[in-house]
Enzyme design. Structure first.
Site, PDB file in Angstrom:
ATOM      1  CB  ALA A  23      29.328  91.834 -23.450  1.00 59.41           C
ATOM      2  CB  ALA A  54      21.889 101.642 -23.624  1.00 56.13           C
ATOM      3  CD  GLU A 121      12.138 100.179 -23.771  1.00 54.28           C
ATOM      4  OE1 GLU A 121      12.545  99.000 -24.426  1.00 54.28           O
ATOM      5  OE2 GLU A 121      12.932 101.014 -23.507  1.00 54.28           O
ATOM      6  CG  HIS A 237      15.753 103.247 -32.581  1.00 54.54           C
ATOM      7  ND1 HIS A 237      14.758 104.138 -32.365  1.00 54.54           N
ATOM      8  CD2 HIS A 237      15.811 102.308 -31.528  1.00 54.54           C
ATOM      9  CE1 HIS A 237      14.063 104.037 -31.138  1.00 54.54           C
ATOM     10  NE2 HIS A 237      14.741 103.030 -30.658  1.00 54.54           N
ATOM     11  NE  ARG A 283      13.560  99.334 -30.790  1.00 56.17           N
ATOM     12  CZ  ARG A 283      14.738  99.011 -30.124  1.00 56.17           C
ATOM     13  NH1 ARG A 283      15.480  98.469 -30.433  1.00 56.17           N
ATOM     14  NH2 ARG A 283      14.456  99.665 -28.759  1.00 56.17           N
ATOM     15  CG  HIS A 344      19.213 100.857 -32.716  1.00 55.46           C
ATOM     16  ND1 HIS A 344      19.672 101.889 -31.987  1.00 55.46           N
ATOM     17  CD2 HIS A 344      18.463 100.012 -31.756  1.00 55.46           C
ATOM     18  CE1 HIS A 344      19.701 101.602 -30.823  1.00 55.46           C
ATOM     19  NE2 HIS A 344      18.679 100.458 -30.545  1.00 55.46           N
ATOM     20  CD  GLU A 368      24.548  95.530 -31.232  1.00 54.78           C
ATOM     21  OE1 GLU A 368      24.805  96.412 -30.049  1.00 54.78           O
ATOM     22  OE2 GLU A 368      24.437  96.046 -32.081  1.00 54.78           O
ATOM     23  NE  ARG A 379      18.013  95.113 -29.890  1.00 50.89           N
ATOM     24  CZ  ARG A 379      17.964  96.161 -29.076  1.00 50.89           C
ATOM     25  NH1 ARG A 379      17.932  95.942 -27.810  1.00 50.89           N
ATOM     26  NH2 ARG A 379      17.978  97.365 -29.616  1.00 50.89           N
ATOM     27  CB  SER A 384      20.635  94.174 -26.991  1.00 53.88           C
ATOM     28  OG  SER A 384      20.220  95.469 -26.709  1.00 53.88           O
ATOM     29  CG  LEU A 385      21.802  97.336 -22.158  1.00 52.07           C
ATOM     30  CD1 LEU A 385      20.733  98.204 -21.402  1.00 52.07           C
ATOM     31  CD2 LEU A 385      23.121  97.828 -22.356  1.00 52.07           C
TER      32      LEU A 385
HETATM   33  C1  LIG Z   1      21.691 104.749 -28.894  1.00 51.50           C
HETATM   34  C2  LIG Z   1      21.438 103.481 -28.141  1.00 51.50           C
HETATM   35  C3  LIG Z   1      20.545 103.097 -27.484  1.00 51.50           C
HETATM   36  C4  LIG Z   1      20.444 101.737 -27.071  1.00 51.50           C
HETATM   37  N1  LIG Z   1      19.519 101.500 -25.922  1.00 51.50           N
HETATM   38  C5  LIG Z   1      19.432 100.343 -25.588  1.00 51.50           C
HETATM   39  C6  LIG Z   1      18.460 100.152 -24.526  1.00 51.50           C
HETATM   40  O1  LIG Z   1      17.766 100.986 -24.053  1.00 51.50           O
HETATM   41  N2  LIG Z   1      18.449  98.729 -23.937  1.00 51.50           N
HETATM   42  C7  LIG Z   1      19.062  97.644 -24.319  1.00 51.50           C
HETATM   43  O2  LIG Z   1      19.004  96.573 -24.241  1.00 51.50           O
HETATM   44  N3  LIG Z   1      19.947  98.081 -25.548  1.00 51.50           N
HETATM   45  C8  LIG Z   1      20.134  99.028 -26.068  1.00 51.50           C
HETATM   46  N4  LIG Z   1      20.806  99.322 -27.186  1.00 51.50           N
HETATM   47  C9  LIG Z   1      21.819  98.266 -27.584  1.00 51.50           C
HETATM   48  C10 LIG Z   1      23.019  98.147 -26.551  1.00 51.50           C
HETATM   49  O3  LIG Z   1      23.330  99.342 -26.136  1.00 51.50           O
HETATM   50  C11 LIG Z   1      23.957  97.358 -27.149  1.00 51.50           C
HETATM   51  O4  LIG Z   1      23.493  96.063 -27.796  1.00 51.50           O
HETATM   52  C12 LIG Z   1      24.926  96.657 -26.066  1.00 51.50           C
HETATM   53  O5  LIG Z   1      25.377  97.874 -25.170  1.00 51.50           O
HETATM   54  C13 LIG Z   1      26.104  96.027 -26.726  1.00 51.50           C
HETATM   55  O6  LIG Z   1      27.007  95.580 -25.466  1.00 51.50           O
HETATM   56  P1  LIG Z   1      28.342  95.037 -25.947  1.00 51.50           P
HETATM   57  O7  LIG Z   1      28.864  95.002 -24.735  1.00 51.50           O
HETATM   58  O8  LIG Z   1      28.248  93.910 -26.625  1.00 51.50           O
HETATM   59  O9  LIG Z   1      29.036  96.025 -26.859  1.00 51.50           O
HETATM   60  P2  LIG Z   1      29.533  97.505 -26.796  1.00 51.50           P
HETATM   61  O10 LIG Z   1      28.883  98.209 -25.612  1.00 51.50           O
HETATM   62  O11 LIG Z   1      29.245  98.138 -28.365  1.00 51.50           O
HETATM   63  O12 LIG Z   1      31.137  97.483 -26.416  1.00 51.50           O
HETATM   64  C14 LIG Z   1      31.941  96.826 -27.554  1.00 51.50           C
HETATM   65  C15 LIG Z   1      33.319  97.286 -27.285  1.00 51.50           C
HETATM   66  O13 LIG Z   1      34.351  96.772 -28.064  1.00 51.50           O
HETATM   67  C16 LIG Z   1      35.269  97.482 -28.497  1.00 51.50           C
HETATM   68  N5  LIG Z   1      36.150  96.920 -29.708  1.00 51.50           N
HETATM   69  C17 LIG Z   1      35.280  96.779 -30.849  1.00 51.50           C
HETATM   70  N6  LIG Z   1      36.131  96.263 -31.708  1.00 51.50           N
HETATM   71  C18 LIG Z   1      37.365  96.124 -31.201  1.00 51.50           C
HETATM   72  C19 LIG Z   1      38.695  95.763 -31.452  1.00 51.50           C
HETATM   73  N7  LIG Z   1      38.754  95.208 -32.794  1.00 51.50           N
HETATM   74  N8  LIG Z   1      39.653  95.631 -30.626  1.00 51.50           N
HETATM   75  C20 LIG Z   1      39.384  96.014 -29.252  1.00 51.50           C
HETATM   76  N9  LIG Z   1      38.030  96.474 -28.838  1.00 51.50           N
HETATM   77  C21 LIG Z   1      37.107  96.445 -29.876  1.00 51.50           C
HETATM   78  C22 LIG Z   1      34.740  98.730 -28.323  1.00 51.50           C
HETATM   79  O14 LIG Z   1      35.558  99.814 -28.541  1.00 51.50           O
HETATM   80  C23 LIG Z   1      33.721  98.583 -27.191  1.00 51.50           C
HETATM   81  O15 LIG Z   1      34.623  98.924 -26.018  1.00 51.50           O
HETATM   82  C24 LIG Z   1      21.112 100.847 -27.575  1.00 51.50           C
HETATM   83  C25 LIG Z   1      21.925 101.211 -28.313  1.00 51.50           C
HETATM   84  C26 LIG Z   1      22.172 102.362 -28.809  1.00 51.50           C
HETATM   85  C27 LIG Z   1      23.533 102.719 -29.891  1.00 51.50           C
END
Ligand SMILES: Cc1cc2nc3c(=O)[nH]c(=O)nc-3n(C[C@H](O)[C@H](O)[C@H](O)COP(=O)(O)OP(=O)(O)OC[C@H]3O[C@@H](n4cnc5c(N)ncnc54)[C@H](O)[C@@H]3O)c2cc1C
Length: 529
Positions: A23, A54, A121, A237, A283, A344, A368, A379, A384-385
């Site tokens: 994001a 992911a 899936e 999960h 799930r 998860h 997220e 979900r 989510s990606l």
């Molecule tokens: C093992 C695993 C497998 C998954 N598989 C899938 C999949 O196959 N398909 C799918 O759609 N989703 C999947 N998901 C879910 C998906 O990966 C996440 O929902 C998505 O990547 C979230 O993206 P995001 O950019 O919102 O947050 P994130 O990728 O979690 O990034 C959050 C960022 O915010 C930063 N941050 C947090 N708090 C602070 C703060 N106070 N100050 C500064 N920086 C901060 C963190 O360091 C990080 O850089 C999976 C998740 C996991 C854990």
């Protein structure tokens, strides 16, 4: 630097984007392309985020037999009556265009005969999951977007944490940031701040998430007066590798999509007869069945049986899983894989409209951390990606061309007081306790008997971690206690079972609860004497 993050004024605007998962990276890139000058901060390394882990992939209706309408129908069905239709429509209908963006940025999606390969899936009625590097989708996306961010010359600050935000009227919000582990906190000029801080999975003792996923964005937004919704909905999960002392490595749902089945310690397929889709049921159903089976048998795990999948196919499709299993001496074409259910994904979070706006002018959220309503109570895998991209795009466009949009009103609003504390606790011990409390009392199966004392204990822990001086920015552990407490509060309020939220004292779904629960801060109270 802090003074350089200014208010939105045409192409002079300098939004502060917090978080470097899909994001945050995507918002920053699109802001840059649209002529803004974003600053990107992350509390950890540039590439450490949930996104990186992911595996399964990203959903989009790009197959010949598929349509966004079918993707929408599956998303609505998975969400157990609580999906915001307008948001889900936006998600599913804008998905193909966002995938085209990823291809333009260079994400190397896997192909078959020149066409993007599409996997299947659970709870998807069509094959619509794009993947890259087999099961390294998140890693490929993270690395590609990171490279584009650096190519674009976007200002990036690693190890720089957001500590707080403060509304500053029509100018936006003031952000408090710290790059030296909280020793000093600097304030930015008022301007737009985009929370892309991810989920809260690692607040649970058993979790698939990396340690950065502590729900800080939620706590920070709540403290500033932002509305949160759907906080009770945490997805568990069902198939995460289990072995004493081993990391909780996720075995993607796509493995079941390829034909793997679940077996108990006696070798029986316990999902058959529980749901017509057996192992491909939603799930929450599979996670509860795994949890039940483990409690019933006293055995610490159940088993994923992938021995029916041809070895070459499994190794080609899931190379990272195979490499991981090999380090434990397991070959999935021959051995059963021990798995358990863990925390998860956070379905709720900071409430936003379709443009990613929160109720605080100038504060945006996407990915997220945001609660757009697309996931409802559960979900759909691989949405989510996609959510990070679709709503990230809308945030970027909104910063350049604001449009009117409305924040949905929750059906029930809970006002939570969060007073100052004494701030003298042992932070490591407090964090440990938070993880145990959430896992044991606010986990896969919940009830009032456990939730009430957990809430009391969170209040006590808050007293140990909240600063006595309200002007001081609370630290990460104080934020962990707060986010955990808000999850528990919403879970106690919802006296029914729906989607990922299961109450053993209210095991049925109740029509009166087909509403969203909002949580907002009561005006700060005076410190307890
Ligand atoms: C093992 C695993 C497998 C998954 N598989 C899938 C999949 O196959 N398909 C799918 O759609 N989703 C999947 N998901 C879910 C998906 O990966 C996440 O929902 C998505 O990547 C979230 O993206 P995001 O950019 O919102 O947050 P994130 O990728 O979690 O990034 C959050 C960022 O915010 C930063 N941050 C947090 N708090 C602070 C703060 N106070 N100050 C500064 N920086 C901060 C963190 O360091 C990080 O850089 C999976 C998740 C996991 C854990």
């Amino acid at each position: 630097m802090p003074g350089s993050v200014g208010a939105v004024r045409g192409h002079d605007a300098r939004p502060l984007v917090v978080g470097t998962g899909i994001a945050g990276l995507y918002v920053a890139l699109r802001c840059r392309e649209l002529g803004l000058r974003p600053t990107l901060i992350t509390k950890s390394r540039l590439d450490e985020a949930n996104t990186r882990y992911a595996q399964g992939g990203i959903a989009a209706a790009i197959g010949r037999d598929d349509t966004p309408g079918l993707h929408l129908a599956d998303t609505l069905r998975a969400g157990a009556g609580l999906v915001n239709r307008a948001a889900a429509r936006t998600l599913t209908f804008e998905a193909p265009a966002r995938i085209a963006d990823l291809v333009r940025y260079g994400v190397p999606f896997d192909t078959i005969e020149g066409q993007i390969a599409l996997g299947r899936e659970a709870a998807h009625s069509r094959s619509r999951i794009l993947h890259a590097g087999g099961d390294a989708t998140g890693l490929s996306i993270e690395e590609t977007l990171k490279a584009r961010v650096l190519d674009a010359g976007i200002e990036v600050r690693e190890r720089t944490a957001l500590r707080g935000v403060r509304p500053a009227g029509r100018d936006g919000v003031v952000a408090q940031i710290s790059s030296d582990r909280g020793r000093t906190v600097e304030e930015t000029e008022p301007g737009p701040v985009v929370l892309a801080t991810g989920g809260a999975g690692s607040l649970y003792r058993q979790s698939s998430n990396p340690s950065v996923a502590t729900g800080e964005g939620v706590a920070i937004a709540f403290r500033a007066g932002a509305l949160l919704t759907d906080m009770e909905f945490i997805q568990f999960h069902p198939t995460v590798f289990w072995r004493e002392g081993a990391p909780r490595y996720l075995i993607t749902e796509a493995v079941r999509g390829e034909g793997a089945v679940l077996r108990n310690e006696a070798g029986e397929r316990f999902m058959v007869g529980q749901h017509r889709d057996a192992e491909l049921a939603p799930r929450d159903i599979v996670a509860r069945a795994v949890d039940r089976e483990i409690h019933r048998s006293g055995h610490p795990c159940v088993y994923l049986d992938a021995t029916g999948i041809p070895r070459d196919r499994f190794f080609a499709r899931f190379p990272s899983v195979c490499r991981f299993l090999a380090t434990y001496g397991l070959d999935p074409s021959r051995d059963l894989i021990p798995v358990t259910a863990v925390a998860h994904y956070m379905m709720g979070g900071v409430a936003t409209d379709l443009e990613g706006r929160t109720n605080l002018p100038g504060l945006y959220a996407c990915g997220e951390v945001a609660s757009t309503g697309v996931h409802g109570a559960n979900r759909l895998a691989s949405n989510s990606l996609l959510e990070g991209l679709v709503f990230g795009e809308r945030v970027a466009r909104h910063l350049v061309h604001p449009v009117a949009a409305q924040l949905p009103t929750p059906g029930r609003l809970v006002r939570v007081a969060w007073p100052a504390g004494a701030g003298r606790g042992d932070l490591a011990k407090v964090f440990d306790r938070v993880q145990d409390l959430l896992w044991e009392d606010v986990g896969i199966v919940r009830n009032a008997t456990n939730l009430r004392p957990a809430l009391d204990e969170f209040a006590r822990l808050a007293d140990e971690t909240e600063p006595a001086n309200p002007a001081e920015a609370p630290g990460p552990v104080a934020n962990a206690v707060l986010t955990a407490s808000l999850i528990a509060r919403a879970a106690l309020t919802r006296t029914e079972s729906r989607g990922a939220h299961y109450r053993s004292d209210f095991p049925e779904r109740r029509p009166m609860w087909r509403i969203h629960i909002g949580v907002v801060r009561k005006p700060p109270l005076a410190r307890r004497p």
